[in-house]
Design an enzyme around this catalytic site. Sequence first.
Site, PDB file in Angstrom:
ATOM      1  N   ASN A 216       0.861  -1.182   0.000  1.00 18.86           N
ATOM      2  CA  ASN A 216       0.000   0.000   0.000  1.00 18.86           C
ATOM      3  C   ASN A 216       0.898   1.234   0.000  1.00 18.86           C
ATOM      4  OD1 ASN A 216       0.554   0.847   2.866  1.00 18.86           O
ATOM      5  ND2 ASN A 216      -0.241  -1.216   3.199  1.00 18.86           N
ATOM      6  N   ASP A 286      -3.239  -6.938   5.455  1.00 19.37           N
ATOM      7  CA  ASP A 286      -4.084  -7.904   6.168  1.00 19.37           C
ATOM      8  C   ASP A 286      -3.951  -9.317   5.587  1.00 19.37           C
ATOM      9  OD1 ASP A 286      -5.195  -6.208   8.104  1.00 19.37           O
ATOM     10  OD2 ASP A 286      -6.475  -5.298   6.573  1.00 19.37           O
ATOM     11  N   LYS A 296       9.976 -15.750 -11.511  1.00 17.48           N
ATOM     12  CA  LYS A 296       8.995 -14.771 -11.986  1.00 17.48           C
ATOM     13  C   LYS A 296       7.988 -15.437 -12.931  1.00 17.48           C
ATOM     14  CE  LYS A 296       8.358 -10.532 -14.487  1.00 17.48           C
ATOM     15  NZ  LYS A 296       8.810  -9.788 -15.637  1.00 17.48           N
ATOM     16  N   ASP A 315      -2.834 -10.168  13.280  1.00 23.24           N
ATOM     17  CA  ASP A 315      -3.089  -8.773  13.644  1.00 23.24           C
ATOM     18  C   ASP A 315      -2.128  -8.430  14.789  1.00 23.24           C
ATOM     19  OD1 ASP A 315      -4.132  -6.410  14.903  1.00 23.24           O
ATOM     20  OD2 ASP A 315      -5.932  -6.699  13.678  1.00 23.24           O
ATOM     21  N   ILE A 316      -1.119  -7.637  14.475  1.00 24.31           N
ATOM     22  CA  ILE A 316      -0.050  -7.345  15.449  1.00 24.31           C
ATOM     23  C   ILE A 316      -0.622  -6.625  16.663  1.00 24.31           C
ATOM     24  CG2 ILE A 316       2.191  -6.213  15.765  1.00 24.31           C
ATOM     25  CD1 ILE A 316       2.441  -6.260  12.641  1.00 24.31           C
ATOM     26  N   PHE A 333      -4.095   2.753  15.532  1.00 26.76           N
ATOM     27  CA  PHE A 333      -4.653   3.690  14.559  1.00 26.76           C
ATOM     28  C   PHE A 333      -5.837   3.049  13.852  1.00 26.76           C
ATOM     29  CE2 PHE A 333      -2.397   7.699  13.752  1.00 26.76           C
ATOM     30  CZ  PHE A 333      -1.526   7.633  14.817  1.00 26.76           C
ATOM     31  N   LYS A 351      -9.373  -4.615  20.619  1.00 21.28           N
ATOM     32  CA  LYS A 351      -7.918  -4.850  20.627  1.00 21.28           C
ATOM     33  C   LYS A 351      -7.279  -4.451  21.962  1.00 21.28           C
ATOM     34  CE  LYS A 351      -7.542  -4.483  15.564  1.00 21.28           C
ATOM     35  NZ  LYS A 351      -6.688  -4.189  14.421  1.00 21.28           N
TER      36      LYS A 351
HETATM   37  O1  C5P Z   1      -8.307  -3.421  12.139  1.00 20.48           O
HETATM   38  P1  C5P Z   1      -7.454  -2.445  11.396  1.00 20.48           P
HETATM   39  O2  C5P Z   1      -6.462  -3.095  10.509  1.00 20.48           O
HETATM   40  O3  C5P Z   1      -8.213  -1.370  10.693  1.00 20.48           O
HETATM   41  O4  C5P Z   1      -6.643  -1.673  12.572  1.00 20.48           O
HETATM   42  C1  C5P Z   1      -5.665  -0.739  12.321  1.00 20.48           C
HETATM   43  C2  C5P Z   1      -4.674  -0.784  13.433  1.00 20.48           C
HETATM   44  O5  C5P Z   1      -4.258  -2.138  13.609  1.00 20.48           O
HETATM   45  C3  C5P Z   1      -3.414   0.010  13.143  1.00 20.48           C
HETATM   46  O6  C5P Z   1      -2.883   0.492  14.367  1.00 20.48           O
HETATM   47  C4  C5P Z   1      -2.500  -1.055  12.501  1.00 20.48           C
HETATM   48  O7  C5P Z   1      -1.118  -0.755  12.681  1.00 20.48           O
HETATM   49  C5  C5P Z   1      -2.889  -2.308  13.269  1.00 20.48           C
HETATM   50  N1  C5P Z   1      -2.786  -3.552  12.503  1.00 20.48           N
HETATM   51  C6  C5P Z   1      -1.909  -4.529  12.930  1.00 20.48           C
HETATM   52  N2  C5P Z   1      -1.812  -5.730  12.255  1.00 20.48           N
HETATM   53  C7  C5P Z   1      -2.569  -5.956  11.181  1.00 20.48           C
HETATM   54  C8  C5P Z   1      -3.481  -4.986  10.726  1.00 20.48           C
HETATM   55  C9  C5P Z   1      -3.563  -3.797  11.413  1.00 20.48           C
HETATM   56  O8  C5P Z   1      -1.210  -4.309  13.914  1.00 20.48           O
HETATM   57  N3  C5P Z   1      -2.440  -7.125  10.539  1.00 20.48           N
END
Ligand code: C5P
Length: 411
Positions: A216, A286, A296, A315-316, A333, A351
């Site tokens: 992105n 995601d 390739k 999801d970190i 965020f 979260k």
């Molecule tokens: O649920 P969403 O992805 O919209 O949440 C955004 C927040 O979650 C941001 O702080 C982003 O850094 C974190 N995030 C994460 N790991 C992911 C996706 C989002 O830590 N795989």
Amino acid sequence: MNYAHTEFAGFAGNRIQLGVTGSVSAFRAVDIMRRLQRADVQVGVTLTAAAQEFIRPLQFRALTSGPVYEGLFDANQADFAHLEPAQNADVFLVAPSTANILAKHAQGIGDDLLSSQLFSFRGPVVHAPAMNPRIWSSSAVQANIELLTSRGTILVPPETGLMACGEVGEGRLADVEEIFLMTLRSLVPNDLQGKRMLINLGPTQEFWDPVRILTNSSSGVMGASIALAAWLHGAEVTVVHGPTPHLWLPRFLSTVPVTSALQMHQACIDLASSADIICLTAAVSDYRPQELLPIKAKKQTLGATLMLPLEQNPDILADIGARRGSSQYLIGFAAETSDPEVHAQHKLHAKNLDLVIANSVISPGSGFGSSTNQVSLFSACGRTENWPLLSKPEVAFRIMEWICDSPSYTS
Ligand code: C5P
């Protein structure tokens, strides 16, 4: 290079006295003065006799309303010029700083105006040395540096590279932005001293063959602004960053470069337990391709439409939220294209966050790639605020003030 995250401003009412000494890099003192002025700081200048061989006092006089001093017995200046910065300046910065001024400052010699002004000055002193690598590494210079830093003098260490004399080594004047930030730090309250912050920023890249990626357009500027604002407030900051080749980061932040979401997850989990404040700003992908093709893929083989099976990345933020300690402060965020408030409130609880910062990524001047942001904040203790469109460094500065005021953080 992108420097948007260093544009801290609003320091009107503060004065820096800039000492310039006789180095071939003396001309860069003009850029340093201009950089400080961009943050609204007033700058006074003191040039040594050797500095004036490289750059004229008029160069500074034309560009600052602050006093410009040329020498101890200059007929045009006040009788107590050697005491004036001590009375009126907040920070004394010497840049470039030669072996000679370092020795005088360390050993207590006041045989010219700059060394005499340094003597009487009781506020923070910052030295940004510049000299030949053999002079810099000499035992005399290093002993003086040790003495000065043991007394609280702040050092912006020289960089390694090609010198004017043709030698390569450590001795080049530091980056103007580093000198600026190190000086600014002395003007900011030290309320996060002793605190460790972990922050992640930028995009992640998910390769599906050796050259093609899913990613992105996150620039990392918001996260870098927060990292710098925390550092300016005295915190020790570690930045885990995705690929952000154009984002300038100073040497005084610890950096952990990663590429994929899985790597970012691992690095953040490893570092999270030792952090007091964790701020996750990264635009983490995601999903990642289920499979990485070893060579390739040719479009002739792939065909006109392509189905790429994806699997979800961890999801970190949620994982850190699940295992966080109660004394840690966790910020997430919410970059949304619709209903930012609804999504933000949901994330706050789902979260396990202390604070969620929501911004619309489609509003003009807000979100990815922009140097400004319009955010709303929602805290776990029920405090909500909507801020106007501000520069990202200004948003970051206000976030630090919010954290320092937060009952869940200070208690
Ligand atoms: O649920 P969403 O992805 O919209 O949440 C955004 C927040 O979650 C941001 O702080 C982003 O850094 C974190 N995030 C994460 N790991 C992911 C996706 C989002 O830590 N795989």
